[in-house]
Design a protein around this motif. Structure first.
Motif, PDB file in Angstrom:
ATOM      1  N   LYS A   1       8.878   2.875  -6.594  1.00 10.07           N
ATOM      2  CA  LYS A   1       9.436   3.839  -5.637  1.00 10.07           C
ATOM      3  C   LYS A   1      10.956   3.801  -5.697  1.00 10.07           C
ATOM      4  O   LYS A   1      11.618   4.832  -5.710  1.00 10.07           O
ATOM      5  CB  LYS A   1       8.954   3.526  -4.226  1.00 10.07           C
ATOM      6  CG  LYS A   1       7.507   3.880  -3.991  1.00 10.07           C
ATOM      7  CD  LYS A   1       7.076   3.520  -2.583  1.00 10.07           C
ATOM      8  CE  LYS A   1       5.587   3.766  -2.393  1.00 10.07           C
ATOM      9  NZ  LYS A   1       5.127   3.338  -1.073  1.00 10.07           N
ATOM     10  N   THR A   2      11.506   2.603  -5.718  1.00 13.18           N
ATOM     11  CA  THR A   2      12.957   2.454  -5.803  1.00 13.18           C
ATOM     12  C   THR A   2      13.460   3.029  -7.123  1.00 13.18           C
ATOM     13  O   THR A   2      14.485   3.704  -7.163  1.00 13.18           O
ATOM     14  CB  THR A   2      13.338   0.967  -5.694  1.00 13.18           C
ATOM     15  OG1 THR A   2      12.772   0.432  -4.501  1.00 13.18           O
ATOM     16  CG2 THR A   2      14.840   0.784  -5.672  1.00 13.18           C
ATOM     17  N   MET A   3      12.714   2.767  -8.202  1.00 13.96           N
ATOM     18  CA  MET A   3      13.133   3.250  -9.508  1.00 13.96           C
ATOM     19  C   MET A   3      13.104   4.776  -9.550  1.00 13.96           C
ATOM     20  O   MET A   3      13.963   5.392 -10.172  1.00 13.96           O
ATOM     21  CB  MET A   3      12.226   2.688 -10.605  1.00 13.96           C
ATOM     22  CG  MET A   3      12.716   2.999 -12.010  1.00 13.96           C
ATOM     23  SD  MET A   3      11.629   2.445 -13.333  1.00 13.96           S
ATOM     24  CE  MET A   3      11.379   0.757 -12.947  1.00 13.96           C
TER      25      MET A   3
ATOM     26  N   LEU B   1      16.013   9.725 -10.139  1.00 15.68           N
ATOM     27  CA  LEU B   1      16.377  11.030  -9.595  1.00 15.68           C
ATOM     28  C   LEU B   1      17.899  11.142  -9.439  1.00 15.68           C
ATOM     29  O   LEU B   1      18.498  12.146  -9.831  1.00 15.68           O
ATOM     30  CB  LEU B   1      15.681  11.261  -8.251  1.00 15.68           C
ATOM     31  CG  LEU B   1      15.959  12.597  -7.573  1.00 15.68           C
ATOM     32  CD1 LEU B   1      15.417  13.735  -8.425  1.00 15.68           C
ATOM     33  CD2 LEU B   1      15.331  12.621  -6.196  1.00 15.68           C
ATOM     34  N   GLY B   2      18.520  10.106  -8.901  1.00 11.45           N
ATOM     35  CA  GLY B   2      19.978  10.111  -8.746  1.00 11.45           C
ATOM     36  C   GLY B   2      20.690  10.186 -10.081  1.00 11.45           C
ATOM     37  O   GLY B   2      21.672  10.919 -10.247  1.00 11.45           O
ATOM     38  N   THR B   3      20.191   9.425 -11.065  1.00  8.63           N
ATOM     39  CA  THR B   3      20.798   9.446 -12.392  1.00  8.63           C
ATOM     40  C   THR B   3      20.648  10.820 -13.032  1.00  8.63           C
ATOM     41  O   THR B   3      21.577  11.324 -13.664  1.00  8.63           O
ATOM     42  CB  THR B   3      20.138   8.375 -13.280  1.00  8.63           C
ATOM     43  OG1 THR B   3      20.257   7.103 -12.640  1.00  8.63           O
ATOM     44  CG2 THR B   3      20.775   8.307 -14.636  1.00  8.63           C
TER      45      THR B   3
ATOM     46  N   ALA C   1      -6.135 -11.857  -6.194  1.00  6.48           N
ATOM     47  CA  ALA C   1      -5.257 -11.674  -5.032  1.00  6.48           C
ATOM     48  C   ALA C   1      -3.789 -11.642  -5.476  1.00  6.48           C
ATOM     49  O   ALA C   1      -3.005 -10.822  -4.997  1.00  6.48           O
ATOM     50  CB  ALA C   1      -5.494 -12.784  -4.017  1.00  6.48           C
ATOM     51  N   ASN C   2      -3.429 -12.543  -6.409  1.00 10.27           N
ATOM     52  CA  ASN C   2      -2.049 -12.556  -6.923  1.00 10.27           C
ATOM     53  C   ASN C   2      -1.732 -11.266  -7.665  1.00 10.27           C
ATOM     54  O   ASN C   2      -0.625 -10.722  -7.545  1.00 10.27           O
ATOM     55  CB  ASN C   2      -1.831 -13.756  -7.839  1.00 10.27           C
ATOM     56  CG  ASN C   2      -1.744 -15.057  -7.068  1.00 10.27           C
ATOM     57  OD1 ASN C   2      -1.446 -15.069  -5.878  1.00 10.27           O
ATOM     58  ND2 ASN C   2      -2.024 -16.158  -7.738  1.00 10.27           N
ATOM     59  N   MET C   3      -2.704 -10.770  -8.434  1.00  8.91           N
ATOM     60  CA  MET C   3      -2.477  -9.515  -9.156  1.00  8.91           C
ATOM     61  C   MET C   3      -2.304  -8.352  -8.195  1.00  8.91           C
ATOM     62  O   MET C   3      -1.456  -7.492  -8.413  1.00  8.91           O
ATOM     63  CB  MET C   3      -3.652  -9.241 -10.102  1.00  8.91           C
ATOM     64  CG  MET C   3      -3.609 -10.025 -11.379  1.00  8.91           C
ATOM     65  SD  MET C   3      -4.826  -9.367 -12.522  1.00  8.91           S
ATOM     66  CE  MET C   3      -5.809 -10.820 -12.799  1.00  8.91           C
ATOM     67  N   LYS C   4      -3.096  -8.325  -7.137  1.00  8.14           N
ATOM     68  CA  LYS C   4      -2.954  -7.255  -6.148  1.00  8.14           C
ATOM     69  C   LYS C   4      -1.577  -7.307  -5.503  1.00  8.14           C
ATOM     70  O   LYS C   4      -0.945  -6.273  -5.281  1.00  8.14           O
ATOM     71  CB  LYS C   4      -4.044  -7.357  -5.087  1.00  8.14           C
ATOM     72  CG  LYS C   4      -5.398  -6.908  -5.564  1.00  8.14           C
ATOM     73  CD  LYS C   4      -6.440  -6.987  -4.469  1.00  8.14           C
ATOM     74  CE  LYS C   4      -7.799  -6.520  -4.977  1.00  8.14           C
ATOM     75  NZ  LYS C   4      -8.823  -6.588  -3.932  1.00  8.14           N
ATOM     76  N   LYS C   5      -1.112  -8.526  -5.211  1.00 11.32           N
ATOM     77  CA  LYS C   5       0.222  -8.673  -4.627  1.00 11.32           C
ATOM     78  C   LYS C   5       1.284  -8.193  -5.622  1.00 11.32           C
ATOM     79  O   LYS C   5       2.218  -7.474  -5.250  1.00 11.32           O
ATOM     80  CB  LYS C   5       0.460 -10.132  -4.245  1.00 11.32           C
ATOM     81  CG  LYS C   5       1.779 -10.366  -3.517  1.00 11.32           C
ATOM     82  CD  LYS C   5       1.951 -11.810  -3.130  1.00 11.32           C
ATOM     83  CE  LYS C   5       2.445 -12.534  -4.351  1.00 11.32           C
ATOM     84  NZ  LYS C   5       2.824 -13.909  -4.120  1.00 11.32           N
ATOM     85  N   ASP C   6       1.132  -8.582  -6.897  1.00  9.87           N
ATOM     86  CA  ASP C   6       2.087  -8.153  -7.918  1.00  9.87           C
ATOM     87  C   ASP C   6       2.070  -6.640  -8.107  1.00  9.87           C
ATOM     88  O   ASP C   6       3.116  -6.016  -8.281  1.00  9.87           O
ATOM     89  CB  ASP C   6       1.790  -8.849  -9.258  1.00  9.87           C
ATOM     90  CG  ASP C   6       2.083 -10.340  -9.217  1.00  9.87           C
ATOM     91  OD1 ASP C   6       2.815 -10.774  -8.297  1.00  9.87           O
ATOM     92  OD2 ASP C   6       1.572 -11.063 -10.092  1.00  9.87           O
ATOM     93  N   VAL C   7       0.890  -6.043  -8.069  1.00 15.63           N
ATOM     94  CA  VAL C   7       0.789  -4.586  -8.206  1.00 15.63           C
ATOM     95  C   VAL C   7       1.483  -3.903  -7.033  1.00 15.63           C
ATOM     96  O   VAL C   7       2.176  -2.890  -7.209  1.00 15.63           O
ATOM     97  CB  VAL C   7      -0.696  -4.159  -8.329  1.00 15.63           C
ATOM     98  CG1 VAL C   7      -0.852  -2.659  -8.133  1.00 15.63           C
ATOM     99  CG2 VAL C   7      -1.268  -4.575  -9.670  1.00 15.63           C
ATOM    100  N   GLY C   8       1.324  -4.459  -5.833  1.00 17.20           N
ATOM    101  CA  GLY C   8       2.018  -3.899  -4.670  1.00 17.20           C
ATOM    102  C   GLY C   8       3.527  -3.972  -4.836  1.00 17.20           C
ATOM    103  O   GLY C   8       4.247  -3.022  -4.522  1.00 17.20           O
ATOM    104  N   GLU C   9       4.028  -5.112  -5.351  1.00 14.49           N
ATOM    105  CA  GLU C   9       5.472  -5.244  -5.589  1.00 14.49           C
ATOM    106  C   GLU C   9       5.933  -4.256  -6.651  1.00 14.49           C
ATOM    107  O   GLU C   9       7.013  -3.662  -6.532  1.00 14.49           O
ATOM    108  CB  GLU C   9       5.796  -6.669  -6.020  1.00 14.49           C
ATOM    109  CG  GLU C   9       5.648  -7.699  -4.922  1.00 14.49           C
ATOM    110  CD  GLU C   9       5.849  -9.127  -5.417  1.00 14.49           C
ATOM    111  OE1 GLU C   9       6.183  -9.306  -6.614  1.00 14.49           O
ATOM    112  OE2 GLU C   9       5.668 -10.050  -4.622  1.00 14.49           O
TER     113      GLU C   9
END
Length: 149
Positions: free
Chosen positions: A68-70, A75-77, A54-62
């Motif tokens: 996505k942010t990266m 793209l901006g860079t 469950a912790n790994m799934k949460k970490d994978v989601g983060e």
């Protein structure tokens, strides 16, 4: 040695059977306790594994959210880098064109001065035609008057 009667033999077999039965029952109880302890430990391990998953799934989601942010940052860079390289390229091209044009203007001026000097009257001829002499009282004497004397 005396012969063993059937009654004694049966009694002895019953005693051995009772002793073995009690030992076997004790062994089965011991095995049952070990199996229960093993099952309890196995259940605890399963709970820890489930919690870790469950912790790994949460970490994978983060991590996915961070990726996505990266992606946007990358793209901006990339766009900024391409625009920067394009502007540097345009600046260098403009400077090279300016230097080339100034060289062309300098060459044009040199060619103009060569043309003017080739078509010009030699300086010695110009001096003789426009020569003006002065007399003792510092008045100019025209060229024609000099040649008449």
């Amino acid at each position: 040695m005396t012969a063993v009667t059937r009654y004694e033999f049966d009694a002895h077999l019953n005693a051995v059977e009772t002793r073995l039965g009690s030992k076997f029952d004790a062994y089965l109880e011991h095995q049952k306790g070990r199996d229960e302890a093993f099952q309890e430990r196995l259940h605890q391990v399963e709970e820890r594994v489930d919690l870790n998953i469950a912790n790994m799934k949460k970490d994978v989601g983060e991590i996915k959210d961070d990726n996505k942010t990266m992606r946007y940052w990358l793209l901006g860079t990339t766009v900024t880098t391409v625009l920067g390289v394009a502007s540097i390229n345009a600046s260098m091209l403009s400077n090279m064109k300016t230097f080339f044009d100034s060289g062309m203007q300098a060459a044009s001026r040199v060619n103009d001065s060569r043309t003017q000097s080739a078509s010009a009257v030699p300086l010695s001829e110009t001096r003789n035609k426009n020569a003006v002499s002065t007399n003792s009282d510092q008045r100019p004497i025209p060229n024609a008057a000099i040649h008449q004397e």
